[in-house]
Motif scaffolding. Structure first.
Motif, short mmCIF file in Angstrom:
data_model
loop_
_atom_site.label_atom_id
_atom_site.label_comp_id
_atom_site.label_asym_id
_atom_site.label_seq_id
_atom_site.Cartn_x
_atom_site.Cartn_y
_atom_site.Cartn_z
N SER A 613 0.82 -1.21 0.00
CA SER A 613 0.00 0.00 0.00
C SER A 613 0.85 1.26 0.00
O SER A 613 0.48 2.27 -0.60
CB SER A 613 -0.95 -0.01 1.20
OG SER A 613 -0.23 -0.02 2.43
N PRO A 618 -3.38 -1.06 -4.39
CA PRO A 618 -4.61 -1.08 -3.58
C PRO A 618 -4.69 -2.34 -2.72
O PRO A 618 -4.37 -3.44 -3.18
CB PRO A 618 -5.72 -1.07 -4.62
CG PRO A 618 -5.09 -0.51 -5.86
CD PRO A 618 -3.68 -0.98 -5.83
N PHE A 620 -7.44 -4.27 -0.02
CA PHE A 620 -8.81 -4.30 0.46
C PHE A 620 -8.92 -5.29 1.62
O PHE A 620 -8.52 -6.45 1.49
CB PHE A 620 -9.77 -4.73 -0.66
CG PHE A 620 -9.70 -3.87 -1.88
CD1 PHE A 620 -10.48 -2.74 -2.00
CD2 PHE A 620 -8.83 -4.20 -2.92
CE1 PHE A 620 -10.42 -1.94 -3.14
CE2 PHE A 620 -8.75 -3.41 -4.06
CZ PHE A 620 -9.55 -2.27 -4.17
N PRO A 646 -4.07 5.94 1.89
CA PRO A 646 -5.13 6.13 0.89
C PRO A 646 -5.32 4.91 0.00
O PRO A 646 -6.35 4.79 -0.68
CB PRO A 646 -4.65 7.35 0.09
CG PRO A 646 -3.18 7.40 0.30
CD PRO A 646 -2.95 6.88 1.69
N ARG A 649 -8.46 0.12 1.85
CA ARG A 649 -9.90 0.29 2.03
C ARG A 649 -10.46 -0.90 2.79
O ARG A 649 -10.07 -2.04 2.55
CB ARG A 649 -10.61 0.41 0.68
CG ARG A 649 -10.25 1.66 -0.11
CD ARG A 649 -10.74 1.56 -1.56
NE ARG A 649 -10.49 2.77 -2.31
CZ ARG A 649 -9.35 3.08 -2.89
NH1 ARG A 649 -8.32 2.25 -2.75
NH2 ARG A 649 -9.19 4.21 -3.55
N VAL A 651 -13.95 -2.78 3.06
CA VAL A 651 -15.20 -2.87 2.30
C VAL A 651 -15.99 -4.08 2.75
O VAL A 651 -15.43 -5.07 3.25
CB VAL A 651 -14.92 -2.97 0.78
CG1 VAL A 651 -14.25 -1.71 0.26
CG2 VAL A 651 -14.09 -4.20 0.46
N GLU A 655 -19.69 -4.64 -1.25
CA GLU A 655 -19.01 -3.49 -1.84
C GLU A 655 -17.72 -3.87 -2.58
O GLU A 655 -17.23 -3.10 -3.39
CB GLU A 655 -18.65 -2.48 -0.76
CG GLU A 655 -19.84 -1.85 -0.06
CD GLU A 655 -19.43 -1.08 1.19
OE1 GLU A 655 -20.17 -0.16 1.57
OE2 GLU A 655 -18.37 -1.42 1.78
N THR A 659 -16.16 -1.82 -5.83
CA THR A 659 -15.04 -0.95 -5.52
C THR A 659 -13.83 -1.30 -6.38
O THR A 659 -13.14 -0.43 -6.91
CB THR A 659 -14.67 -1.06 -4.03
OG1 THR A 659 -15.83 -0.80 -3.24
CG2 THR A 659 -13.59 -0.06 -3.67
#
Length: 901
Positions: A613, A618, A620, A646, A649, A651, A655, A659
């Motif tokens: 990250s 990304p 999750f 940032p 995430r 989720v 979702e 996403t």
């Protein structure tokens, strides 16, 4: 020469190796069966004793010598299933006969109750110890509280009081005739209160009945018995074939076998389950957990039973909640035994093979989520084949069925097959291991077709092949060519059956299709895709999210993904590719990481997520971030830092897919929801290959796809082995069971012009017809039955049990102008292969929809005769047990039409 040019030159092979079952038949029969295999374009086979009447005897080696010689003459390779019968690990009974100390050994927990105060009493353990080799490790008394839970930390070690004495039954015949052993007892002196007496002992007894007497897969000495019994004699007799005609060994469904099945084999969820063990395992576990064996011994009951929720225990010199100690211990135990399996079983066999220039392949048993469990499982799917030459999975007994991608499918396994697991996890595990492990060379194998029953035909077999190809499997072990006389009740279908299987003539077409696509989807690399953490450790620790809960929404949204275990994830590095950061594990690049929700994860997983990250990959977390570390302690310090990134995430399952898609991580975007469309993106020889598969058995896939690589677009037809220019290749109209391979090249290829679309100006139905039946492959036909309209032949009087070939003959007039127009003959209601000839001109064969045939060149002015020959399965004729768990299809067709431009 690239793979595409190789295939177009009719050079595709080495990807199919069916089982050839031998029982001690004549060499003439073996030659017949091998010729039948070779006639299908198959250039390898795997010999399996099913069983052989003289396994490891002179007859066995005489038969193998003939098979190897015949294979050499036919230009074929030979593999050998590595035991006298499946599953692997019996070692032809040699362990049971001559090395009983190397049989599977288990740690067992038995509990007794006693109310104190008691002084000078004893507890008889005679009846727990069924074998002279059984050994009591510890007897521990724990006091119960008033609420029934155990008093934290109050344990009395009764082990020093163990003793043996004779009594009046010693030596007397027991219930089953064996002499009664002396009394083994333990002294019982406990204060007031209720006491639970935990008896920890090891035994060869109590595991899965089906694998009693099998070798211990966590003891290298036991594996050496299998090598000395099966592998070494093969070398001594046939070493000159090793690495040429003889390719290697195939291990079939080895397992821990401490319990039957997978449903109740998850650590910490079945207190009655015995656990795989060996005599030094306590020391090894203490070393892995950083404790002293003496301190660890009183904690062993936690491998079986849960402690009180509010209890605390001293572990590694620190006070921890007892439930956390139990979880840490279970995780460490599973980590250890799965590692021992990898080295002591898979590793021992593979190293022996590698030293002699051959390979070892095969698969474990993965049924119903067994991939991170004991019982049917080997503790950890990826570790179980750590050293094998290929990844491997097994698809049998209706474990994959068209139209079922979730819920239970009620087969002869009770309570049923978990179709979410089989559809969204099983095959992808094989592809994932092949992708990530460079030593596999991108190769994943599947044993396939077996025990579906005689109702299985080539159309279902094609669906299975496409399912597997679309998830990275590129080697196939069809189950099976049987040398026994037909009929044989052993796990049909049998692919030749001495010529009795009506599906056999078209099986050659299916195998050609399979070999060509497998060749194209090998020797390159899978394009970057999403990596889903293989969360074995979460399951070992406690609450976890099944992989299919994450894989299902991703697959339905068209997000291609792999599963990545901790062992590989922890060795990942950030790489830059085409201007974006990727996480590279072994041989595979990942565009994002997905961590299924769970109570705990290993520290290495969070470290990988953090490093990835930070580089912008990304990450999750599904459901929530973990609260604990599998090694012990809170995860908060790490997860707080992760939450601030940032690129990270959290989720929900609902979702997740939207996403991921919203971030542009889907392989190909589509202009409509297509939950049954699968895409496998492969890169070979600088070209991008997109295998597109419609997995729905009834509905078409119609959509436009965007996001493919730039370049010239072509469509490869694996049925006809032809390449066409196809600038609109990503405009899809895939029929049920349909597939398409799109090739994108940065330069022009030698291809045929784009196929012109057919636009009908009119369609006429063909009604009146004659129906004939053949039971000898079309060499002779029954007297025809006249019908005013086509109907299923199996519904005609006296034909309900028919199996063979059905011929419909249609006669129709075509005028002079129409005879020069482009024309298509279409069939309706067909269930298996259909072959069409018009006026004696062969117009092709189809194994699946669309059953439409170009007949332009065959038509003539005046009367035309169309012959439609359909095959059946043997399901109606045999009515077998395996096949009774799936519908028996009708035979024939219900409609025929002629369309003209």
């Amino acid at each position: 020469m690239g793979a595409l040019e190789q295939v177009l030159a009719n050079d595709a092979g080495g990807h199919v190796l069916p089982f050839m079952w031998v029982h001690g038949e004549s060499h003439g029969r073996y030659a017949e069966v091998m010729a039948a295999i070779r006639a299908c374009g198959i250039d390898q086979l795997c010999v399996e004793a099913r069983p052989h009447e003289d396994f490891n005897g002179p007859g066995w080696f005489d038969d193998l010598g003939f098979i190897l010689d015949e294979a050499e003459r036919l230009g074929m390779g030979v593999w050998l299933l590595d035991d006298s019968h499946f599953p692997t690990g019996w070692a032809n009974g040699e362990v049971q006969r001559n090395h009983p100390e190397l049989r599977k050994r288990f740690l067992r927990l038995e509990q007794r109750d006693a109310a104190g105060p008691i002084a000078g009493a004893e507890l008889i353990l005679r009846y727990l110890l069924a074998d002279p080799d059984d050994e009591v490790l510890a007897v521990l008394a724990q006091r119960r509280r008033e609420d029934g839970d155990l008093e934290p930390g109050i344990t009395i070690d009764l082990t020093p009081t163990l003793h043996v004495r004779d009594d009046g039954l010693t030596g007397a015949p027991a219930m089953f005739g064996a002499p009664t052993p002396p009394v083994t007892a333990v002294g019982l002196d406990v204060p007031a209160g209720q006491w639970l007496i935990n008896v920890l002992y090891t035994s060869h007894a109590g595991g899965e009945k089906e694998t009693e007497g099998y070798l211990s897969p966590i003891d290298p000495a036991a594996t050496r018995v299998l090598i000395d019994t099966v592998y070494q004699p093969m070398w001594e007799h046939f070493s000159e074939y090793f690495g040429t005609t003889f390719k290697g060994f195939f291990s079939d469904e080895p397992r821990f076998g401490n319990i039957h099945g997978a449903e109740n084999a998850s650590i910490g969820r079945n207190p009655q389950m015995p656990l795989p063990w060996r005599r030094d395992l306590l020391d090894l576990l203490a070393e892995r957990t950083g404790t002293d064996p003496g301190q660890l011994m009183p904690l062993l009951p936690l491998l079986f039973v849960d402690p009180a929720a509010d209890a605390t225990l001293l572990f590694r010199g620190v006070s921890h909640p007892a439930v956390e100690v139990a979880s840490m211990l279970r995780c460490a135990y599973m980590d250890l035994v799965s590692d021992l399996y990898a080295e002591c079983f898979d590793g021992e066999l593979c190293r022996w093979c590698q030293e002699r220039g051959i390979e070892k392949i095969g698969h474990t048993i993965e049924d119903n989520n067994a991939v991170a469990r004991l019982g049917y499982g080997c503790g950890h799917f990826f570790r179980s084949m750590r050293h094998s030459s290929m990844a491997g999975v097994d698809v049998v007994m209706q474990q994959l069925m068209p139209g079922y991608d979730d819920g239970l499918y009620h087969s002869f396994h009770k309570p049923g097959w978990d179709m979410g697991f089989f559809t969204h996890v099983l095959a992808r595990l094989g592809g994932s291991l092949a992708h990530v492990d460079p030593a596999k060379g991108g190769r994943a194998m599947a044993e396939v077709f077996g025990a579906y029953g005689w109702n299985e035909g080539n159309r279902l077999a094609l669906w299975l092949v496409n399912h597997l190809l679309a998830r990275g499997v590129n080697h196939f072990v069809p189950h099976a060519f049987d040398c026994a006389d037909f009929p044989d009740a052993d796990c049909p279908p049998h692919l030749w059956a001495g010529g009795a299987n009506p599906q056999y003539p078209e099986f050659e077409r299916l195998m050609g299709y399979t070999q060509r696509l497998s060749t194209l989807l090998s020797g390159g690399e899978c394009a970057p895709l999403v990596g889903v953490w293989f969360n074995a450790e979460s399951e070992w620790y406690g609450a976890y999210r099944p992989l299919q809960d994450v894989a299902r929404p991703l697959a339905r949204a068209g997000v291609e993904h792999d599963f990545v275990p901790t062992d590989w994830l922890a060795r990942g590095v950030v790489v830059e590719r085409d201007g974006r950061a990727l996480w590279r594990c072994g041989a595979q690049d990942y565009t994002a990481l997905v961590v299924p929700g769970g109570e705990a994860v290993p520290r290495a997983v969070l470290a990988a997520a953090s490093e990835a990250s930070e580089a912008g990959v990304p990450v999750f977390f599904v459901g929530a971030m973990p609260e604990r570390l599998c090694e012990g302690g809170a995860a908060g310090a790490v997860t707080e830092l992760l939450a601030s990134s940032p690129a990270v995430r959290v989720v929900s399952t609902d979702e997740l897919a939207q996403t991921v898609v919203g971030l542009g991580l889907r392989e190909l975007d589509r202009d409509s929801e297509q939950p049954w469309l699968r895409c496998y993106h492969y890169v070979r020889d600088g070209r991008h290959e997109y295998l597109l598969v419609n997995e729905h058995p009834a509905n078409r896939v119609r959509c436009s796809l965007a996001g493919a690589a730039e370049g010239d677009r072509y469509e490869y037809d694996p049925w006809e082995n032809r390449l066409f220019a196809a600038p609109d290749a990503f405009e899809l109209d895939l029929p049920p069971y349909g597939s398409k391979l799109v090739v994108v090249s940065d330069g022009p290829l030698d291809a045929e012009p784009q196929r012109a679309p057919f636009v009908a100006s009119g369609t006429r139905r063909l009604g009146r017809c004659e129906v004939g039946f053949s039971e000898d492959g079309g060499r002779s036909w029954s007297r025809p039955v006249e019908l005013d309209e086509p109907a299923y032949a199996s519904a005609l009087p006296g034909r309900g049990s028919f199996a063979g070939r059905v011929r419909y003959v249609f006669r129709f007039e075509v005028g002079e102008p129409d005879a020069r127009r482009r024309a298509i003959l279409g069939l309706e209601g067909v269930q298996e292969a259909a072959t069409v000839a018009v006026n004696g001109v062969d117009c092709g064969c189809r194994l699946c929809p669309d059953y439409e045939f170009e007949v332009t060149e065959a038509l003539k002015a005046g009367e035309n005769v169309a012959e439609v020959v359909l095959n059946t399965t043997l399901g109606r004729a045999m009515g077998d047990f395996c096949g009774s768990f799936m519908p028996t299809a009708p035979a024939g067709l219900t409609g025929c039409w002629l369309a003209m431009e």
